[in-house]
Design a protein around this motif. Sequence first.
Motif, PDB file in Angstrom:
ATOM      1  N   ASN A  99       0.781  -1.066   0.110  1.00  0.00           N
ATOM      2  CA  ASN A  99       0.021   0.142   0.025  1.00  0.00           C
ATOM      3  C   ASN A  99       1.040   1.378  -0.136  1.00  0.00           C
ATOM      4  OD1 ASN A  99      -1.890   2.148   0.229  1.00  0.00           O
ATOM      5  ND2 ASN A  99      -2.607   1.257   2.179  1.00  0.00           N
ATOM      6  N   THR A 100       1.044   1.816  -1.067  1.00  0.00           N
ATOM      7  CA  THR A 100       1.706   3.220  -1.310  1.00  0.00           C
ATOM      8  C   THR A 100       0.837   4.386  -1.466  1.00  0.00           C
ATOM      9  OG1 THR A 100       1.782   3.029  -3.727  1.00  0.00           O
ATOM     10  CG2 THR A 100       3.648   1.861  -2.369  1.00  0.00           C
ATOM     11  N   SER A 101      -0.474   4.461  -1.035  1.00  0.00           N
ATOM     12  CA  SER A 101      -1.322   5.408  -1.136  1.00  0.00           C
ATOM     13  C   SER A 101      -1.190   6.303   0.026  1.00  0.00           C
ATOM     14  CB  SER A 101      -2.737   4.998  -1.379  1.00  0.00           C
ATOM     15  OG  SER A 101      -3.038   4.094  -0.198  1.00  0.00           O
ATOM     16  N   TYR A 102      -0.374   6.026   1.120  1.00  0.00           N
ATOM     17  CA  TYR A 102      -0.438   6.965   2.102  1.00  0.00           C
ATOM     18  C   TYR A 102       0.974   6.911   2.567  1.00  0.00           C
ATOM     19  CZ  TYR A 102      -0.758   8.478   7.199  1.00  0.00           C
ATOM     20  OH  TYR A 102      -0.539   8.861   8.321  1.00  0.00           O
ATOM     21  N   CYS A 103       1.411   8.186   3.074  1.00  0.00           N
ATOM     22  CA  CYS A 103       2.871   8.399   3.551  1.00  0.00           C
ATOM     23  C   CYS A 103       2.848   9.646   4.405  1.00  0.00           C
ATOM     24  CB  CYS A 103       3.792   8.369   2.644  1.00  0.00           C
ATOM     25  SG  CYS A 103       5.546   8.700   3.019  1.00  0.00           S
ATOM     26  N   PRO A 104       3.019   9.351   5.740  1.00  0.00           N
ATOM     27  CA  PRO A 104       2.942  10.474   6.593  1.00  0.00           C
ATOM     28  C   PRO A 104       4.662  11.275   6.797  1.00  0.00           C
ATOM     29  CG  PRO A 104       3.075   8.408   8.068  1.00  0.00           C
ATOM     30  CD  PRO A 104       3.110   8.104   6.694  1.00  0.00           C
ATOM     31  N   TYR A 105       5.508  10.604   6.070  1.00  0.00           N
ATOM     32  CA  TYR A 105       6.677  10.976   6.267  1.00  0.00           C
ATOM     33  C   TYR A 105       7.388  11.764   4.802  1.00  0.00           C
ATOM     34  CZ  TYR A 105       6.577   7.906  10.058  1.00  0.00           C
ATOM     35  OH  TYR A 105       6.192   7.235  11.158  1.00  0.00           O
TER      36      TYR A 105
ATOM     37  N   SER B  52       9.237  10.310   2.796  1.00  0.00           N
ATOM     38  CA  SER B  52       9.555   9.208   1.881  1.00  0.00           C
ATOM     39  C   SER B  52       9.257   8.095   2.543  1.00  0.00           C
ATOM     40  CB  SER B  52      10.982   9.255   1.317  1.00  0.00           C
ATOM     41  OG  SER B  52      11.188   7.919   0.700  1.00  0.00           O
ATOM     42  N   CYS B  53       8.427   7.077   2.137  1.00  0.00           N
ATOM     43  CA  CYS B  53       7.961   5.946   2.434  1.00  0.00           C
ATOM     44  C   CYS B  53       8.000   4.672   1.690  1.00  0.00           C
ATOM     45  CB  CYS B  53       6.499   5.918   2.834  1.00  0.00           C
ATOM     46  SG  CYS B  53       5.787   7.111   4.132  1.00  0.00           S
ATOM     47  N   SER B  54       8.339   3.671   2.170  1.00  0.00           N
ATOM     48  CA  SER B  54       8.368   2.337   1.457  1.00  0.00           C
ATOM     49  C   SER B  54       6.991   1.892   0.973  1.00  0.00           C
ATOM     50  CB  SER B  54       9.286   1.296   2.312  1.00  0.00           C
ATOM     51  OG  SER B  54       8.710   1.105   3.417  1.00  0.00           O
ATOM     52  N   PHE B  55       6.227   1.437   1.897  1.00  0.00           N
ATOM     53  CA  PHE B  55       4.973   1.021   1.801  1.00  0.00           C
ATOM     54  C   PHE B  55       4.310   0.928   3.156  1.00  0.00           C
ATOM     55  CE2 PHE B  55       7.417  -2.797   1.597  1.00  0.00           C
ATOM     56  CZ  PHE B  55       6.959  -3.839   2.779  1.00  0.00           C
ATOM     57  N   ASN B  56       3.001   1.037   3.148  1.00  0.00           N
ATOM     58  CA  ASN B  56       1.884   0.734   4.347  1.00  0.00           C
ATOM     59  C   ASN B  56       2.650   2.107   5.491  1.00  0.00           C
ATOM     60  OD1 ASN B  56       0.980  -1.374   3.386  1.00  0.00           O
ATOM     61  ND2 ASN B  56       2.058  -2.835   4.513  1.00  0.00           N
ATOM     62  N   GLY B  57       2.707   3.114   4.896  1.00  0.00           N
ATOM     63  CA  GLY B  57       3.211   4.194   5.845  1.00  0.00           C
ATOM     64  C   GLY B  57       4.435   4.178   6.342  1.00  0.00           C
ATOM     65  N   ILE B  58       5.392   3.263   6.210  1.00  0.00           N
ATOM     66  CA  ILE B  58       6.702   3.011   6.795  1.00  0.00           C
ATOM     67  C   ILE B  58       7.678   3.917   6.235  1.00  0.00           C
ATOM     68  CG2 ILE B  58       8.252   1.525   7.244  1.00  0.00           C
ATOM     69  CD1 ILE B  58       6.256  -0.868   7.404  1.00  0.00           C
ATOM     70  N   PHE B  59       8.444   4.705   7.139  1.00  0.00           N
ATOM     71  CA  PHE B  59       9.540   5.501   6.600  1.00  0.00           C
ATOM     72  C   PHE B  59      10.555   5.027   5.887  1.00  0.00           C
ATOM     73  CE2 PHE B  59      13.597   7.601   7.506  1.00  0.00           C
ATOM     74  CZ  PHE B  59      13.635   8.895   6.705  1.00  0.00           C
ATOM     75  N   LEU B  60      11.255   5.481   4.707  1.00  0.00           N
ATOM     76  CA  LEU B  60      12.040   4.931   3.981  1.00  0.00           C
ATOM     77  C   LEU B  60      13.428   5.998   3.849  1.00  0.00           C
ATOM     78  CD1 LEU B  60      13.197   2.695   2.204  1.00  0.00           C
ATOM     79  CD2 LEU B  60      12.293   3.857   0.309  1.00  0.00           C
ATOM     80  N   PRO B  61      14.327   5.586   4.420  1.00  0.00           N
ATOM     81  CA  PRO B  61      15.481   6.677   4.297  1.00  0.00           C
ATOM     82  C   PRO B  61      16.188   6.671   2.953  1.00  0.00           C
ATOM     83  CG  PRO B  61      16.307   4.684   5.794  1.00  0.00           C
ATOM     84  CD  PRO B  61      14.812   4.517   5.579  1.00  0.00           C
TER      85      PRO B  61
ATOM     86  N   LEU C  34      11.796  -5.323  -3.695  1.00  0.00           N
ATOM     87  CA  LEU C  34      12.895  -4.428  -3.876  1.00  0.00           C
ATOM     88  C   LEU C  34      12.385  -3.299  -4.715  1.00  0.00           C
ATOM     89  CD1 LEU C  34      15.761  -7.080  -4.288  1.00  0.00           C
ATOM     90  CD2 LEU C  34      15.136  -5.707  -2.060  1.00  0.00           C
ATOM     91  N   LEU C  35      11.970  -3.531  -5.961  1.00  0.00           N
ATOM     92  CA  LEU C  35      11.791  -2.357  -6.975  1.00  0.00           C
ATOM     93  C   LEU C  35      10.548  -1.583  -6.639  1.00  0.00           C
ATOM     94  CD1 LEU C  35      12.255  -4.510 -10.280  1.00  0.00           C
ATOM     95  CD2 LEU C  35      13.626  -2.734  -9.175  1.00  0.00           C
ATOM     96  N   ASN C  36       9.434  -2.031  -6.052  1.00  0.00           N
ATOM     97  CA  ASN C  36       8.241  -1.383  -5.730  1.00  0.00           C
ATOM     98  C   ASN C  36       8.193  -1.123  -4.453  1.00  0.00           C
ATOM     99  OD1 ASN C  36       7.662  -3.324  -8.434  1.00  0.00           O
ATOM    100  ND2 ASN C  36       6.674  -0.992  -8.417  1.00  0.00           N
ATOM    101  N   GLY C  37       8.759  -1.723  -3.320  1.00  0.00           N
ATOM    102  CA  GLY C  37       8.459  -1.664  -2.100  1.00  0.00           C
ATOM    103  C   GLY C  37       9.556  -0.635  -1.606  1.00  0.00           C
ATOM    104  N   TYR C  38      10.908  -1.133  -1.831  1.00  0.00           N
ATOM    105  CA  TYR C  38      12.020  -0.319  -1.251  1.00  0.00           C
ATOM    106  C   TYR C  38      12.437   0.506  -2.344  1.00  0.00           C
ATOM    107  CZ  TYR C  38      11.916  -3.743   2.360  1.00  0.00           C
ATOM    108  OH  TYR C  38      11.684  -4.752   3.148  1.00  0.00           O
ATOM    109  N   HIS C  39      11.836   0.607  -3.432  1.00  0.00           N
ATOM    110  CA  HIS C  39      12.051   1.535  -4.314  1.00  0.00           C
ATOM    111  C   HIS C  39      13.397   1.712  -4.894  1.00  0.00           C
ATOM    112  CE1 HIS C  39       8.165   2.980  -3.535  1.00  0.00           C
ATOM    113  NE2 HIS C  39       8.677   3.428  -2.406  1.00  0.00           N
ATOM    114  N   PHE C  40      14.156   0.498  -5.208  1.00  0.00           N
ATOM    115  CA  PHE C  40      15.527   0.409  -5.803  1.00  0.00           C
ATOM    116  C   PHE C  40      15.148   0.680  -7.622  1.00  0.00           C
ATOM    117  CE2 PHE C  40      16.928  -2.172  -2.270  1.00  0.00           C
ATOM    118  CZ  PHE C  40      18.015  -1.609  -1.861  1.00  0.00           C
TER     119      PHE C  40
END
Length: 433
Positions: free
Chosen positions: A256-262, A264-273, A346-352
Motif C-alpha cells: 500500500n503506497t497510497s499513504y505516507c506521513p513522512y 519518503s515511505c516504502s509502503f504501508n506508511g513506513i519511513f524509508l531513508p 525491492l523495486l516497488n517496495g523499497y524503491h531500488f
Amino acid sequence: MEDRRESEVKIFCSKNILGILGFSCVIAVVALLALGLTQNKPLPENVKFGIVLDAGSSHTNLYIYKWPAEKENDTGVVTQIEECKVKGPGISEFAQKLSEIDIYLTACMERARKVIPASQHTETPVYLGATAGMRLLRMENERLADKILAAVAKSISSYPFDFQGARIITGQEEGAYGWITINYLLGRFTQATNGTIRDPCFHSGYRRKMNMSDLYEAPCTRRFEATFPFLPFPEVEIRGTGNYQQCRRSILQLFNTSYCPYSSCSFNGIFLPPLQGNFGAFSAFYYVMEFLNLTSEEQSTHKKMISTLEKFCSRPWEELQMYFGEVKEKYLSEYCFSGTYILALLLNGYHFTAESWKDIHFMGKVRSSSVGWTLGYMLNLTNMIPSEEPLSTPLSHSTYVFLMVLFSLILVIVVVIGIFIFHKPSYFWKDMV
C-alpha cells in the motif's frame, strides 16, 4: 291431501340440501383462495446486518452490510447497503475535545438505526477499526489514544446495537483486510469459481488441493478467523497459469503506497531513508536467486532478473519436474512466486532503481561463514555475558627478566667449566690436589 303434504316435504328438503351444498361450496372456494394466497405470499427477507466504522486519519466512514441468515456451508454473501461519511476530521483530532465525540457520531449512527429494522438492532454487531491517524497518536501518546477509544466506545455503546469494541488495527491487518475486500468483490472468493483458483504465480499444469480451514492454522492468519469466519468452500484446488506479469500485479496489491506521513515511505506508511551504500541480500533472497542462477554480480541487473523470471514462470510444470527432479516439490513450485515477490519488494517496495540495483549483493557466505542472523545473534549475546578478570602471569616482568638472566649466566658458567674439565682433566685434578 297426503300427496300435497308429501310434495311440500320434498320441496322443503330439496331447498335445505341445496342451501347446505351452496354454503359448503362458498366455504370451499374461500378456503382455497385463502390457502393459495397464504402459500404464495412472499416470505419476509431473512437477513442479518453488520456495521463497521472505518476511523481513518482524515475522516470516519460508517458502512452497513447485510447477508442471508440462512447461510449455506456457513457462508454468507455479504453486500454493502449503506455508506455514511461522518462530518468532521478523524477521531485522532478529538484528543482535546472528547466531549464532542457524541455529536460527531450521532448523524451516521442514527442513520444506521433507521436503515436496520428495529427488531434486529440488538443482534446487529458494530465494529470500529482505527487506522493511520490513531496509530501515530498511539506512538506519541498511548494514554491519550486510549482515552479517545474509550470515549468512542462509550458513545457507540449508547445505541441499541451489539457493540463489539473499538481498536486500532495494524498496517498489516489493514492490508490483509483490503486484500480480502478486493478479491471478494472481484468474485475470487464466491461458489461461481466452483472451488478452483487460477493462480498466475504457479506454473501451468501445476495443481494443488488444500482445505480452506488450513488458512487459519498459520500463526499469521489465525487472528483473522473471528473476523472472517465464513469460508466459500471446504476445499479449493489451485491451478497454475504461469504468467509473471499477472503474478507481479497480484503481488503489488500487497504494498500500500497510497499513504505516507513522512517525506519518503516504502509502503504501508513506513519511513524509508535514502538508499545509500551497499546492501546484502541473504537467506531466502539468496537461495531463490541462486536457484535462478542470478547471484553473479556481472549479470545482476533488474532487467536480467525480470527476463529470467518471465521465462522461468512460463515453463510448464512437467518440464520443471523433469529438469529439477531432485528439488522438493514445495520449493520448486514456489520459486516463481518467491522470485516475483522479491523483485516486487525491492523495486516497488523499497524503491531500488536501475542505478541503485548494483548496490544489492546476494550473499550466501562471507569468509567461509554463512550469512544469516545466527552469528549476529551470538555477537550480540557476548555483550550480555559479564567479562572475567584477565589472566595474569605469576611473576612481574622485571622479576621474570632478572631470573632469566641469572639462570642463563649460571648455565653458561656450568657449560664452560664442563668443557674445560673434558679437555684438560689432569690440570683440574692437579689444582684440586
